[in-house]
Each structure stands twice: as C-alpha cells, then as structure tokens.
Motif scaffolding. Structure first.
Motif, PDB file in Angstrom:
ATOM      1  N   ARG A   1       0.826  -1.203   0.000  1.00  0.00           N
ATOM      2  CA  ARG A   1       0.000   0.000   0.000  1.00  0.00           C
ATOM      3  C   ARG A   1       0.865   1.260   0.000  1.00  0.00           C
ATOM      4  NH1 ARG A   1      -4.865  -1.576   4.290  1.00  0.00           N
ATOM      5  NH2 ARG A   1      -5.341  -3.590   3.312  1.00  0.00           N
ATOM      6  N   ASP A   2       2.096   1.130  -0.400  1.00  0.00           N
ATOM      7  CA  ASP A   2       2.989   2.276  -0.411  1.00  0.00           C
ATOM      8  C   ASP A   2       2.816   3.140  -1.660  1.00  0.00           C
ATOM      9  OD1 ASP A   2       3.837   0.302  -2.063  1.00  0.00           O
ATOM     10  OD2 ASP A   2       5.955   0.399  -1.518  1.00  0.00           O
ATOM     11  N   HIS A   3       2.393   2.490  -2.778  1.00  0.00           N
ATOM     12  CA  HIS A   3       2.253   3.230  -4.043  1.00  0.00           C
ATOM     13  C   HIS A   3       1.088   2.626  -4.828  1.00  0.00           C
ATOM     14  CE1 HIS A   3       3.287   5.032  -7.935  1.00  0.00           C
ATOM     15  NE2 HIS A   3       4.014   5.899  -7.221  1.00  0.00           N
ATOM     16  N   PRO A   4       0.305   3.462  -5.473  1.00  0.00           N
ATOM     17  CA  PRO A   4      -0.843   2.917  -6.244  1.00  0.00           C
ATOM     18  C   PRO A   4      -0.425   1.915  -7.298  1.00  0.00           C
ATOM     19  CG  PRO A   4      -1.062   5.270  -5.975  1.00  0.00           C
ATOM     20  CD  PRO A   4       0.310   4.931  -5.460  1.00  0.00           C
ATOM     21  N   LYS A   5       0.738   2.087  -7.842  1.00  0.00           N
ATOM     22  CA  LYS A   5       1.202   1.161  -8.875  1.00  0.00           C
ATOM     23  C   LYS A   5       1.387  -0.241  -8.289  1.00  0.00           C
ATOM     24  CE  LYS A   5       5.032   0.375 -12.050  1.00  0.00           C
ATOM     25  NZ  LYS A   5       6.366   0.868 -12.519  1.00  0.00           N
ATOM     26  N   ASN A   6       2.035  -0.330  -7.148  1.00  0.00           N
ATOM     27  CA  ASN A   6       2.262  -1.633  -6.524  1.00  0.00           C
ATOM     28  C   ASN A   6       0.947  -2.253  -6.049  1.00  0.00           C
ATOM     29  OD1 ASN A   6       4.991  -1.201  -6.946  1.00  0.00           O
ATOM     30  ND2 ASN A   6       5.312  -0.341  -4.888  1.00  0.00           N
ATOM     31  N   THR A   7       0.039  -1.370  -5.601  1.00  0.00           N
ATOM     32  CA  THR A   7      -1.259  -1.880  -5.141  1.00  0.00           C
ATOM     33  C   THR A   7      -2.038  -2.461  -6.301  1.00  0.00           C
ATOM     34  OG1 THR A   7      -1.256  -0.195  -3.412  1.00  0.00           O
ATOM     35  CG2 THR A   7      -3.332  -1.267  -3.902  1.00  0.00           C
ATOM     36  N   ARG A   8      -2.059  -1.728  -7.428  1.00  0.00           N
ATOM     37  CA  ARG A   8      -2.773  -2.247  -8.608  1.00  0.00           C
ATOM     38  C   ARG A   8      -2.155  -3.553  -9.083  1.00  0.00           C
ATOM     39  NH1 ARG A   8      -2.267   3.254 -10.262  1.00  0.00           N
ATOM     40  NH2 ARG A   8      -4.224   4.435  -9.938  1.00  0.00           N
ATOM     41  N   PHE A   9      -0.810  -3.672  -8.998  1.00  0.00           N
ATOM     42  CA  PHE A   9      -0.145  -4.898  -9.455  1.00  0.00           C
ATOM     43  C   PHE A   9      -0.576  -6.088  -8.583  1.00  0.00           C
ATOM     44  CE2 PHE A   9       3.055  -7.290 -11.616  1.00  0.00           C
ATOM     45  CZ  PHE A   9       3.535  -8.187 -10.684  1.00  0.00           C
ATOM     46  N   SER A  10      -0.638  -5.887  -7.277  1.00  0.00           N
ATOM     47  CA  SER A  10      -1.041  -6.970  -6.389  1.00  0.00           C
ATOM     48  C   SER A  10      -2.486  -7.377  -6.642  1.00  0.00           C
ATOM     49  CB  SER A  10      -0.843  -6.530  -4.937  1.00  0.00           C
ATOM     50  OG  SER A  10      -1.275  -7.525  -4.053  1.00  0.00           O
ATOM     51  N   ILE A  11      -3.375  -6.374  -6.817  1.00  0.00           N
ATOM     52  CA  ILE A  11      -4.788  -6.693  -7.070  1.00  0.00           C
ATOM     53  C   ILE A  11      -4.937  -7.455  -8.372  1.00  0.00           C
ATOM     54  CG2 ILE A  11      -7.025  -5.670  -7.543  1.00  0.00           C
ATOM     55  CD1 ILE A  11      -6.230  -3.399  -5.641  1.00  0.00           C
ATOM     56  N   ASN A  12      -4.278  -6.994  -9.398  1.00  0.00           N
ATOM     57  CA  ASN A  12      -4.369  -7.670 -10.697  1.00  0.00           C
ATOM     58  C   ASN A  12      -3.796  -9.090 -10.638  1.00  0.00           C
ATOM     59  OD1 ASN A  12      -5.546  -5.374 -11.796  1.00  0.00           O
ATOM     60  ND2 ASN A  12      -3.558  -4.503 -12.411  1.00  0.00           N
ATOM     61  N   PHE A  13      -2.712  -9.298  -9.838  1.00  0.00           N
ATOM     62  CA  PHE A  13      -2.096 -10.623  -9.749  1.00  0.00           C
ATOM     63  C   PHE A  13      -3.054 -11.634  -9.107  1.00  0.00           C
ATOM     64  CE2 PHE A  13       1.223 -13.712  -9.445  1.00  0.00           C
ATOM     65  CZ  PHE A  13       1.049 -14.342  -8.235  1.00  0.00           C
ATOM     66  N   PHE A  14      -3.617 -11.279  -7.977  1.00  0.00           N
ATOM     67  CA  PHE A  14      -4.512 -12.210  -7.308  1.00  0.00           C
ATOM     68  C   PHE A  14      -5.809 -12.411  -8.078  1.00  0.00           C
ATOM     69  CE2 PHE A  14      -2.254 -13.402  -3.631  1.00  0.00           C
ATOM     70  CZ  PHE A  14      -1.509 -12.332  -3.201  1.00  0.00           C
ATOM     71  N   THR A  15      -6.261 -11.365  -8.807  1.00  0.00           N
ATOM     72  CA  THR A  15      -7.469 -11.521  -9.615  1.00  0.00           C
ATOM     73  C   THR A  15      -7.222 -12.469 -10.771  1.00  0.00           C
ATOM     74  OG1 THR A  15      -8.100  -9.274  -9.011  1.00  0.00           O
ATOM     75  CG2 THR A  15      -9.222 -10.261 -10.883  1.00  0.00           C
ATOM     76  N   SER A  16      -6.012 -12.401 -11.343  1.00  0.00           N
ATOM     77  CA  SER A  16      -5.696 -13.256 -12.494  1.00  0.00           C
ATOM     78  C   SER A  16      -5.585 -14.718 -12.098  1.00  0.00           C
ATOM     79  CB  SER A  16      -4.391 -12.794 -13.148  1.00  0.00           C
ATOM     80  OG  SER A  16      -3.317 -12.925 -12.235  1.00  0.00           O
ATOM     81  N   ILE A  17      -5.212 -15.027 -10.864  1.00  0.00           N
ATOM     82  CA  ILE A  17      -5.068 -16.425 -10.437  1.00  0.00           C
ATOM     83  C   ILE A  17      -6.351 -16.934  -9.800  1.00  0.00           C
ATOM     84  CG2 ILE A  17      -2.583 -16.175 -10.109  1.00  0.00           C
ATOM     85  CD1 ILE A  17      -3.058 -16.052  -7.121  1.00  0.00           C
ATOM     86  N   GLY A  18      -7.423 -16.150  -9.827  1.00  0.00           N
ATOM     87  CA  GLY A  18      -8.699 -16.593  -9.311  1.00  0.00           C
ATOM     88  C   GLY A  18      -8.896 -16.369  -7.835  1.00  0.00           C
ATOM     89  N   LEU A  19      -8.137 -15.495  -7.232  1.00  0.00           N
ATOM     90  CA  LEU A  19      -8.248 -15.215  -5.801  1.00  0.00           C
ATOM     91  C   LEU A  19      -8.506 -13.726  -5.570  1.00  0.00           C
ATOM     92  CD1 LEU A  19      -5.290 -17.397  -4.408  1.00  0.00           C
ATOM     93  CD2 LEU A  19      -7.714 -17.970  -4.471  1.00  0.00           C
ATOM     94  N   GLY A  20      -9.386 -13.159  -6.410  1.00  0.00           N
ATOM     95  CA  GLY A  20      -9.688 -11.741  -6.231  1.00  0.00           C
ATOM     96  C   GLY A  20     -10.422 -11.462  -4.936  1.00  0.00           C
ATOM     97  N   GLY A  21     -11.031 -12.465  -4.329  1.00  0.00           N
ATOM     98  CA  GLY A  21     -11.770 -12.244  -3.092  1.00  0.00           C
ATOM     99  C   GLY A  21     -10.896 -11.808  -1.937  1.00  0.00           C
ATOM    100  N   ILE A  22      -9.624 -12.149  -1.961  1.00  0.00           N
ATOM    101  CA  ILE A  22      -8.757 -11.774  -0.836  1.00  0.00           C
ATOM    102  C   ILE A  22      -8.217 -10.361  -1.009  1.00  0.00           C
ATOM    103  CG2 ILE A  22      -8.109 -14.167  -0.436  1.00  0.00           C
ATOM    104  CD1 ILE A  22      -5.458 -13.622  -1.809  1.00  0.00           C
ATOM    105  N   THR A  23      -8.608  -9.655  -2.111  1.00  0.00           N
ATOM    106  CA  THR A  23      -8.099  -8.292  -2.348  1.00  0.00           C
ATOM    107  C   THR A  23      -9.184  -7.252  -2.147  1.00  0.00           C
ATOM    108  OG1 THR A  23      -8.589  -8.470  -4.711  1.00  0.00           O
ATOM    109  CG2 THR A  23      -6.389  -9.156  -3.972  1.00  0.00           C
TER     110      THR A  23
END
Length: 769
Positions: A694-716
């Motif tokens: 949560r230090d930078h919007p870029k890193n936050t978006r990357f984490s959200i997109n990563f977990f969403t792509s692997i089917g675990l968007g619920g934890i984000t």
C-alpha cells in the motif's frame, strides 16, 4: 622226685639221640664246670656263632626241661646233662664251618626273597593289621558289654576301673608291637624315576580334542621354538590357542566389560576362527539365556566389521530353530527365538524375519507354540512397533483370534492377555536395547534377511582344524586388517609407560595434532554424507509418515545437524514427479515435535524463495505445495510471508508461479473465507504488507491484478477499498503539507524584506562615505 628224674629213668632212645646228635648251641659246658682255658679256638667259635643264622641261634633246646617250680632246673637235672662233645679234628671243623656258612647264605637269600615279597604286600598287611586291631578293640568292648549283670552288680567300681585299665594297656601294647614291626620291616624305598622328556610336537597334539594339556608357558615356548611357521604342527598350535582365546572371551563377556573385550576379540583372527566364534556364541547363549542381549550386542559389533560372520551365525541359529521346532524341543526353541529377537533388536536381522517366524508359530497354534510366540513378541515387540507397526498389528489380531477361539489352555490365554496389556503400556519394562549395550551406530549397521524356507548351509567344516597352505599370507593380511580396524590402540597400550613419563609440552602438542586431525576429518564431510544417506534411505523405505518419523527421531544427531534433516526432507519432496502429501505430513510432525525443526523450516523457506529461479517447474510446484501444507496446518508461522514482496520489480516469473501455487493451495486447504480472515488479521498486517503493498498505487494495482488473475480476487477486497479511497487520503495528506508550505513562505517573505532594508541602509552609508 629226684629218683624219678634220674638218668636211669629216662628212656634209652632219648639218651642215645642226645649222645649221638647234639643240637647246635648245646656244646657249652654245664653249670658248675670250671671255665675253659683260653685257647685260639675260642675266637673261631665266637665267629662261627656270629655267622650262624638267627633262627638256629634262637631255637629253644629240647633236652632242657623246665621244672615245675617256676622254671628253675633241679640239681638232678643239672647233673644228668650229657658231657661236652669232644673236639673234632681241624678238617672236620672247617667242613662244618663251610656247611654252616652255605646254610647261612641260603638263609640270607631266603630272607631277601621274603623281603621282596613283603614289599609287594606291605599295604595289604597294614590294612590287615588295622582291621585286626579294630576287631580286637570291638571284641574287647563286646566282651565288656556281655558280662553278666550279676557280675556287674557284684563287682565294685575299683574292679571295673582296674579291668578297664588292663584292657587299655593291653590294647596299647598290641598297637605298639604292630607299630614296631612296621618300623623294623626292611622296606626299601624305590627311587623316584626322573620325569620323562616331553614327547615330540606331532605326538602331543593328535586327535580332535588337541591331545594332552599343555600349560600356557609351555605352549608359548613351543611356539617360539618352532622355526617353520607354515608347518602343520605350528598351525595346529595356533588353532588350539585361537580356540581357547575365543571361548574364554565369549564366556566372560557381560554388559559392563563388553566395551573392553571387543578390542581383544577383534585382535584375534576372526576370519580364520569365524566358525569357532559362532559355535561359542550359540553354546554360551544356550547355556545362559539370561545373557542373550549381551551376546547379541557382541555379534552386532562383530557384524559391522565382518558381515559374513553375522550371516553365518544367523544361518546356524535359524537351522537350530527349525530343528527344535521339528523335534518339539521347547527349551531349545525358546533359546533360539530369544536369540533371534535380540538380533532383531540390534538390527542384525531384518524385521521381516521376525514377522515370518511369528506367522509360522501361529499358523497351527498349540500351547507351546503360542507360548513361544508370546515370549518372542515380549523381547522384540518394542522395535517392531517402531519399524513395522502394521505388521505387529496383524500379529496381534492373530493373537486375538486365537484367544477368541478358546482352543488353548487357560494359562496360555492369560499369557496372551498379559501381552495385550504390555502392548497397551507401550512395552514398558521390555526395552529393545539397554543403554549400555547400544554400541553400534545406525549408519554402520548391516542387516541380514534370511527366509525360513530357504536351504541353508551351516558350514560346519569351519569348526575343525584344516591345513592352510597359505597360512603365513593369511596371517599377515589379517594383521593389516586388524591395524585398520583397531587403529593405534595396540601401540598406545604398549607405549603406555612411555606416555606416562611425557612432559606437558608434549601432551599439548599431541592435543594440537589431534585437533588438526579432527579438522581434516571434518573437512572431508564423510560423516555428513553418511548422515544424509541414512536420512534418505529411512524416508524412502518407510511405509507411512509415522514410521518415517519414528525412525528419523531414532537417529542420533549432533548439535547443529538438525538442519540436515529439514534439507533432506525438502530435497526428497522436490525430487518426486508429483507432490506427495506424505512429505507434508512428515514435515508437520517434526514442526509439532520440536521448535528447532520449525525454525529450520523458516530458514528453508527463505533460502528456497531466494533461489526459486534456479528450480524447475516441477520442483517449484512441489516445494510450494509443501510450504502451503505447513502454513495451512499452522505448523509454520504465517509471518514467513513477510519475506515475499509482491511488486513488478521484485518478482520474477518463477517467484510469481511459486506465490500463485502457494496461495491456491492455501485457498483449497482453508477455503477463501477463512483465508481472507487470516490475511485481514490486524495483528498480522505488518507481515502481510509486502504481499499486499500500500505504499504506491502502482504496486497496489499490481497486487490486485495478480490475485485476480489467479482466481483469488476475493482476498483483495480490502486492498481495492484502499485503492478507491487512496485519492481522498492523498488529498488529506497534501492539505497539511500546503498549509505548512504557505506558512513557510510568509516567514521567508518577512525575512527577505528585513534583509533588503538592512542591505539598502548599508549601501547608503557606503555612498555617504
């Protein structure tokens, strides 16, 4: 009376015999006659008398009659004695002397023969005399008892005492007389013959038993005197010495001195005497079954150095067991099964042999076979519980079936019930190995597997002496082998007196050399390689994770070697084609048992994630699933996720695959809802900031997109809300920053005006000057 005793009244025939043939010794003059005049014939007569035989000299006179008045001759008898015989001529006297001398020599010869015969029967005469004395003593006592009561009553005490005294004195006189006769008997002691010289060497050692007894000093002397060291005589002597030494060492071994006797036993030529060693161990165990665990420990130590000796002993024990089972010899069968049980405890025999033996004993149950099986399980049940719990469980099910059938005796049923109680108590009181008998390291153990159905050769020819044409070469080879086994122990023992007189400086130098040797030995990493091999074989040979855990915990690890177990477990897991839950359960067991293994797995997690780019996809998947199992079962703390930083710059393709598989396995194990609760735990947010940055919007978006792509968007979800509120939060953070900047600007303007005014005043003053 004088007239009746006159010579005229005596018969004429007797008087004629007196006159014609006088007796020897009757030539003396009668009493009352004057002494003869000295003549040279007197000396000759004395010599003749001295040469006469004792029998003739002591013979009583027949012509002299004792009188009735106390043996005193009457005057008439003295007067009627015949006159002295006239002196014979010299020739007749010389002939008479010769006849007497020959007669005396004949008497001496007869006496000599009599003495020789007396020597042969001296012991018999002594026995007869002793018996005769005892018989006289019994007769006297019996006569003393058989006296009439009337005489006893009428006799006074003084009479009884006097009779007793007379009896004792007569008995003593008889004993003294017999003792004097024995002393005066001419018995010549035979001179003791000299000791015969020792027979030659081949005759001293014939036969199977080794011949006559040879003292140790004599044996050592004979061994030194033999010049040809390869001769049959020398080989036979060394064989007998080897047999005595092995029997002596095996017979005096016990739990306290086994560590001291093992080097002495290995110093003997066990390769040549392997048959003797096996025979001595089996006989000693049969004679004293209470020391079976001691003999098994001794065999285990020898088996590490000479596996063929351990196999030979196992073959002979199995043949003895089969023979006793066929003959229904219960004592021998009990001893043999007890020996096999302790060999299983020492890992000399494989546990499959124990299960096969129990199967044979319980196939056709009888009272004796079931009793033997119960005793066998008591001895080795603890080790079977660790090595093959499923096999032991099957054997106990068979015991339960026999118990329910009820066809055996009540006593044996009670034995089975007691065995179940011992199993419930985890075989307390029946340890597999006593601490003082645990002498063999696990990596040095050599296990033999022999079936009861195979044909076995006991090699009984090794128990007897055989001539070896290569005797000298074999002895030299075993000397080299003994030095390699025992090291310099023998040299140290021989030089013990010199070592005691060394100075402290020399001891310090020896210590430094020992330390250097230890460093060199450690740098080779042979111990580490052996440990890894043992761990790998244990993991791969176990049926399930519980058996593997028991075996691995039995391994003696030095301080700092616990990490090797974690590394080998992770390596074995990564080498599999697909992930096996067996490794996850085994790792979970170690983490729950000891916190040291848990800390080591945390270190392994960091090392594996740092080198994840070096792993293949298959290994990467297995490692990720392994750590996901540990995290899902709480065997591994969740703060290890702090080592993962999920950003575009800090991750690679391999690390992203690792994180993907890790969180997918966690969601399958825990479920998406429980996983989300774990990740949103307020106490663990510091550990999860690197995964959900949560230090930078870029890193936050990357984490959200990563977990969403692997089917675990619920934890984000929480991360998405933070991203939505991020502009407002940024504006709120910027407003206090702007106010602070304006205040800073005003203060800077006032300062600049004052500075400008001061600078103008200075300029005006300079102009005036």
């Amino acid at each position: 009376m004088a007239a009746s005793a006159s010579p005229a009244a005596s018969p004429p025939s007797r008087r004629r015999r007196r006159d014609d043939s006088p007796r020897r010794g009757d030539h003396r003059k009668p009493r009352g006659s004057p002494p003869p005049s000295p003549s040279p014939d007197r000396d000759a007569e004395r010599r003749r008398r001295s040469r006469a035989s004792p029998s003739d000299r002591d013979r009583p006179r027949r012509d002299s009659k004792p009188s009735e008045d106390n043996g005193i001759a009457k005057p008439s008898e003295v007067d009627d004695l015949p006159p002295r015989r006239a002196r014979v001529p010299n020739g007749e006297e010389e002939e008479d002397r010769r006849t007497r001398r020959s007669r005396a020599s004949d008497d001496e010869k007869e006496d000599e023969r009599r003495r020789r015969r007396s020597r042969a029967s001296e012991d018999e005469r002594d026995d007869h005399r002793g018996k005769r004395d005892r018989a006289r003593h019994r007769d006297s006592r019996r006569h003393h008892r058989r006296r009439s009561p009337s005489s006893e009553l009428t006799s006074s005490p003084d009479d009884r005492r006097s009779r007793h005294r007379r009896h004792e004195s007569s008995r003593r006189r008889v004993e003294d007389h017999d003792r004097e006769e024995r002393r005066s008997s001419p018995v010549r002691k035979e001179p003791t013959p000299p000791l015969p010289p020792p027979p030659p060497l081949p005759e001293m050692i014939p036969g199977r038993t080794g011949g006559i007894y040879i003292p140790p000093f004599r044996m050592a002397q004979m061994l030194r005197d033999v010049e040809d060291k390869s001769s049959p005589e020398y080989q036979r002597l060394t064989w007998d010495a080897l047999k005595k030494s092995i029997n002596g060492l095996v017979n005096k071994v016990n739990a306290t001195n086994i560590k001291n006797l093992v080097p002495e036993l290995l110093a003997e030529n066990l390769v040549r005497g392997r048959g003797l060693f096996c025979q001595s161990c089996i006989k000693s165990q049969m004679a004293s079954p209470g020391f079976t665990d001691v003999f098994a420990a001794l065999v285990a130590v020898v088996n590490t150095k000479f596996p063929e000796i351990g196999r030979l002993l196992l073959v002979r024990v199995m043949l003895q067991l089969k023979r006793a089972y066929k003959r229904n010899d219960k004592p021998q069968l009990l001893a043999a099964t007890k020996f096999v049980a302790h060999l299983v405890n020492q890992v000399v025999v494989h546990e499959v042999v124990a299960l096969e033996l129990l199967t044979v004993l319980l196939a056709d149950p009888t009272d004796d076979s079931v009793e033997v099986a119960v005793g066998f399980v008591k001895e080795c049940g603890a080790i079977l519980q660790d090595l093959t719990p499923q096999g032991l469980h099957a054997m106990f099910e068979r015991f339960r079936g026999i118990l329910h059938e009820g066809e055996i005796d009540k006593r044996v049923q009670f034995l089975i019930e007691g065995l179940f109680a011992i199993r419930k108590a985890k075989f307390q009181g029946f340890p597999a190995i006593r601490p003082e008998l645990d002498l063999v390291e696990q990596e040095d153990q050599c296990t033999h597997d022999i079936s009861l159905e195979t044909e076995l050769d006991p090699e009984t020819n090794l128990n007897v002496f055989r001539l070896n044409p290569n005797f000298a070469e074999d002895e030299k080879a075993y000397e080299n082998l003994k030095k390699s086994i025992l090291g310099d122990e023998m040299d140290e023992d021989e030089e013990g007196s010199d070592d005691a007189s060394d100075d402290e400086d020399e001891e310090e130098s020896d210590d430094e050399e020992d330390e250097e040797q230890m460093e060199i030995r450690d740098k080779t990493e042979t111990n580490l390689i052996n440990l890894r091999r043992t761990i790998y074989l244990t993991i791969m040979s176990s049926v399930d994770f519980e058996e593997a855990g028991h075996k691995l915990l039995k391994i003696k690890l030095e301080p700092g070697q616990e990490m090797e177990l974690n590394i080998m477990l992770l390596e074995c897991c990564s080498q599999e084609r697909t992930y096996l839950r067996y490794y996850g359960l085994l790792g979970q067991r170690f983490c729950m048992i000891n916190k040291v293994f848990q800390e080591n797995f945390e270190k392994c997690f960091v090392q594996q994630y740092s080198m994840i780019h070096r792993l293949e996809t298959n290994k990467l998947r297995n490692v990720a699933k392994f750590f996901a199992h540990l995290l899902g079962t709480d065997a591994l703390p969740w703060h290890v996720l702090a080592y993962i930083r999920l950003t575009e710059e800090d991750t690679t393709s391999s690390s992203r695959i690792f994180i993907k598989i890790l969180f997918q396995e966690l969601s399958e194990h825990l479920g998406i809802r429980l996983l989300n609760e774990r990740l949103n735990d307020p106490n663990m947010q510091d550990s999860f900031e690197s995964v959900f940055p949560r230090d930078h919007p870029k890193n936050t978006r990357f984490s959200i997109n990563f977990f969403t792509s692997i089917g675990l968007g619920g934890i984000t979800e929480s991360l998405r809300e933070y991203l939505k509120n991020m502009p407002r939060l940024i504006m709120q953070q910027q407003k206090p920053a702007l106010s602070e900047s304006e205040s800073d600007g005003e203060s800077s303007g006032l300062g600049s005006s004052s500075e400008s005014e001061s600078s103008s005043d200075e300029r005006s003053k300079r102009r005036k000057k």
